[in-house]
Design an enzyme around this catalytic site. Structure first.
Site: not given
Length: 700
Positions: A76-77
């Protein structure tokens, strides 16, 4: 933050066979992937997944789960990809990481839609492997511990509300009460800061003023049990602030009026000692009626087992006591995580299906049935966050339901088909309406018929997410079928108004022009007036909807029959004029809504554009409807009874009665009467007019 060797040593301490290389590889990969990213408190972002992994080592989880915790934010990051995770750490870890990963890039219009889509993916992954839930709960718990560093108050409140509504109930549902309590306390501090501060201060003042009352009561309880030959560990605590606030809100009382703010746990060697200890305690102190619960003989849905009682201690102080064995205590503290390891399938390392608690299957069924994000969130919260009661089938099978549940909720809890076919119920051998509220310990038998199907009215009293989702799914499917049937009749009528016969491929070309996916979508759009009739005609035959062509169109060939269609699904019988079979009726079409059926002389039609009308007929075989009449009756004893007797003698049924006006001589009532058709209604009116007690009757 845990160092690399400290984290690995923690895992090896309880699992010497853990894959040390996997953990080291995950640690290094995550640290490099997150790089210089920072959290709101200024710490390196990498500290967060390591702390999440540390929380899970306290639960003694396996190496794959710990690796998942370390990697859970990389996709996600960071620039890491699912393919990279699979290549470096294996398919199992990649699947778990994907299950925890949020869908942060969803193009959704509202916050609810984003939240619902994230929840949908998470629940599906959780149903496949419960370890996804364990990682997600640890992730949320650490985020809540550092929530106060986020500067935006609206964002803090949004995260706290999501925690209170979704994640704390999920922790409770798998018996992880310590996770649940800490999440609730931290969320409560953000959502109700003044109440949190007030309760916290009062608890501190209480502790200072009364000395260490918990230690005194606990030592006295331990001494009492030991004198009776029961050796056990006794510990006490004050209830956490959110629990106290919730009790104050439910009982509408102040903090000073709240007497049971202390709770004690008694840990004894075996199950028999639990009941022996309970008897000793009840002989020493009076029990508070209605506060005893035996979760050993009837465990909670999440497997929780314990005896609960509340007694009146010294100075009229209420004290809650929980009695359990050591195994029960470990399961109560850590829930499913306490015993997941010995339920693993050694063949593939996946948690076996028999460890998936039934409520997860219910959530997945809700996912399948939910049409909108709001519906998904509503039903999921219903399924997770309600106080429970126990009810039994005639064969003795136990089912847990929310307080306030009805036989419809019970039927759907047993099986979806049983809910769909429910026509009645027996509670403790007595026939009752389907809207009856089930009490704790009731035996419920569902009466079924294959001819039955879910009714719109069930939504008025069904309260479980599973029941409401199943009912709405059936009603949507039925509405779609009936709306398309109406659309087909309207389409045929439009075709009959065209100046020339259609070419063979005209419909396919028209759907392309109107940008609809298929014929069913077109028919539904016509019925719901999402597409104007003129636009449909123009798409079928360009130029046919022009002014010159419209001037010479033939009148509508025949009225559309609504025989066999159910009111409230494909169309609604208007409340203003209460049409019944035999009345001359007209349908009022509104954009993206069902057809509203009115009598031809209804005043509402006068205010509508006649292009919104569609000619309707009742068809050959029509079910009855409700007619409304106004009855002026003499103000004398037995007058209403006379009216009811007359209506019953005419084989009609009163479905609603309202007293509108009452004076010395007369009172006027509005009565809704279920009749076969307009002739039947006229017979009822004539019979009422002939009665001495009745002064006047008019159809409303």
């Amino acid at each position: 933050m845990l160092r690399q060797y400290e984290l690995v040593d923690r895992v090896l301490e309880y699992d010497p066979s853990a894959n040390e290389a996997l953990l080291n590889r995950a640690y290094v990969f995550s640290m490099q992937a997150h790089g210089s990213q920072k959290r709101a408190n200024g710490d390196p972002y990498f500290s967060h997944p390591i702390e999440v992994a540390g929380i899970l080592t306290d639960l003694h989880l396996d190496d794959e789960t710990i690796a998942t915790a370390i990697l859970h934010d990389t996709i996600e990051d960071t620039v890491a990809t699912p393919e990279e995770i699979t290549r470096l750490f294996g398919a199992s870890v990649a699947r778990l990481v994907d299950g925890v990963t949020k869908l942060s890039k969803i193009e959704a219009q509202t916050e609810n839609e984003r939240a619902a889509e994230n929840l949908r993916k998470f629940l599906l992954a959780m149903s496949d492997d419960i370890r996804v839930l364990l990682v997600k709960l640890a992730d949320r718990l650490h985020n809540m511990r550092t929530l106060h560093f986020i500067k935006n108050p609206d964002k803090r409140k949004r995260i706290a509300r999501e925690t209170m509504d979704i994640y704390a109930p999920l922790a409770e549902r798998i018996g992880m009460y310590e996770f649940m309590k800490e999440m609730q306390t931290l969320a409560f501090a953000q959502l109700e800061p003044e109440a949190f501060e007030s309760i916290t201060k009062r608890l501190a003042q209480l502790k200072e003023g009364g000395g260490d009352r918990i230690a005194k009561i606990g030592s006295g309880l331990k001494l009492l049990l030991s004198r009776q030959g029961i050796e056990g560990d006794v510990s006490g605590r004050e209830k956490h602030p959110y629990s106290i606030w919730k009790k104050m809100a439910e009982r509408h009382i102040s903090f000073e009026q709240l007497s049971d703010i202390m709770a004690f746990r008694v840990i004894v060697p075996d199950e028999e000692a639990c009941y022996t200890a309970l008897g000793v305690i009840h002989r020493r102190w009076p029990m508070v009626p209605g506060r005893f619960k035996d979760y050993i003989s009837t465990p909670k849905r999440n497997g929780y087992r314990s005896l609960h009682t509340t007694v009146i201690h010294a100075d009229n102080t209420r004290v809650e006591i929980q009695i359990r064995t050591r195994d029960m205590h470990e399961e109560a503290e850590l829930g499913l995580a306490a015993h997941w390891a010995y339920k693993q399938d050694p063949l593939n390392g996946r948690v076996r299906p028999d460890t998936q608690v039934s409520w997860i299957r219910d959530l997945v069924e809700i996912l399948d049935n939910a049409e909108s994000p709001e519906e998904l969130l509503e039903h999921t919260k219903m399924a997770m966050y309600q106080d429970r009661i126990f009810a039994f089938t005639p064969k003795g099978e136990l089912h847990q339901l929310p307080k306030g549940a009805s036989p419809i909720d019970f039927a759907y809890a047993v099986h979806t088909d049983l809910g769909d076919q429910a026509v009645g119920a027996k509670i403790n051998g007595r026939v009752v309406p389907l809207r009856t509220v089930i009490e704790n310990g009731d035996q419920v038998q569902i009466l079924r018929s294959k001819a039955q199907e879910p009714q719109p009215g069930w939504l008025n009293f069904a309260i479980t997410g599973k029941a409401r989702a199943a009912i709405r799914r059936h009603l949507r499917q039925k509405e779609r079928i009936e709306t398309q049937a109406l659309g087909r009749k309207m389409y045929d009528e439009l075709v009959s108004r065209l100046p020339a016969p259609l070419a063979g491929n005209a419909l396919a070309i028209a759907m392309q022009r109107l940008k609809v996916s298929d014929e069913a979508a077109l028919l539904e759009a016509i019925a719901r007036r999402r597409i104007p009739d003129a636009a449909v005609m123009e798409a079928l035959m360009p130029g046919s909807a022009g002014a010159d062509a419209m001037r010479d169109l033939p009148p509508q060939s025949s009225a559309i029959s609504i025989r066999g269609l159910t009111a409230g699904v494909a169309f609604d019988l208007a409340e203003c004029c209460h049409p019944v079979p035999g009345d001359r009726i007209v349908g009022l079409r509104r954009p993206d809504a069902g057809i509203e059926v009115h009598t031809i002389d209804c005043p509402v039609l006068a205010a509508a554009d006649d292009t919104d009308w569609v000619d309707l007929s009742w068809g050959d075989k029509t079910e009855g409807a409700t007619g409304r009449i106004s009855v002026e009756v003499k103000n004398e004893p037995g007058a209403l009874g006379t009216i009811a007797t007359i209506i019953g003698a005419q084989k009609a049924n009163i479905v609603n009665l309202r007293l509108d006006n009452r004076d010395t001589g007369f009172h006027t009532n509005t009565i809704d009467v279920e009749v076969h058709d307009v002739q039947h209604l006229m017979h009822v009116i004539a019979a009422l007019r002939a009665a001495d007690a009745v002064n006047a009757v008019e159809r409303v």
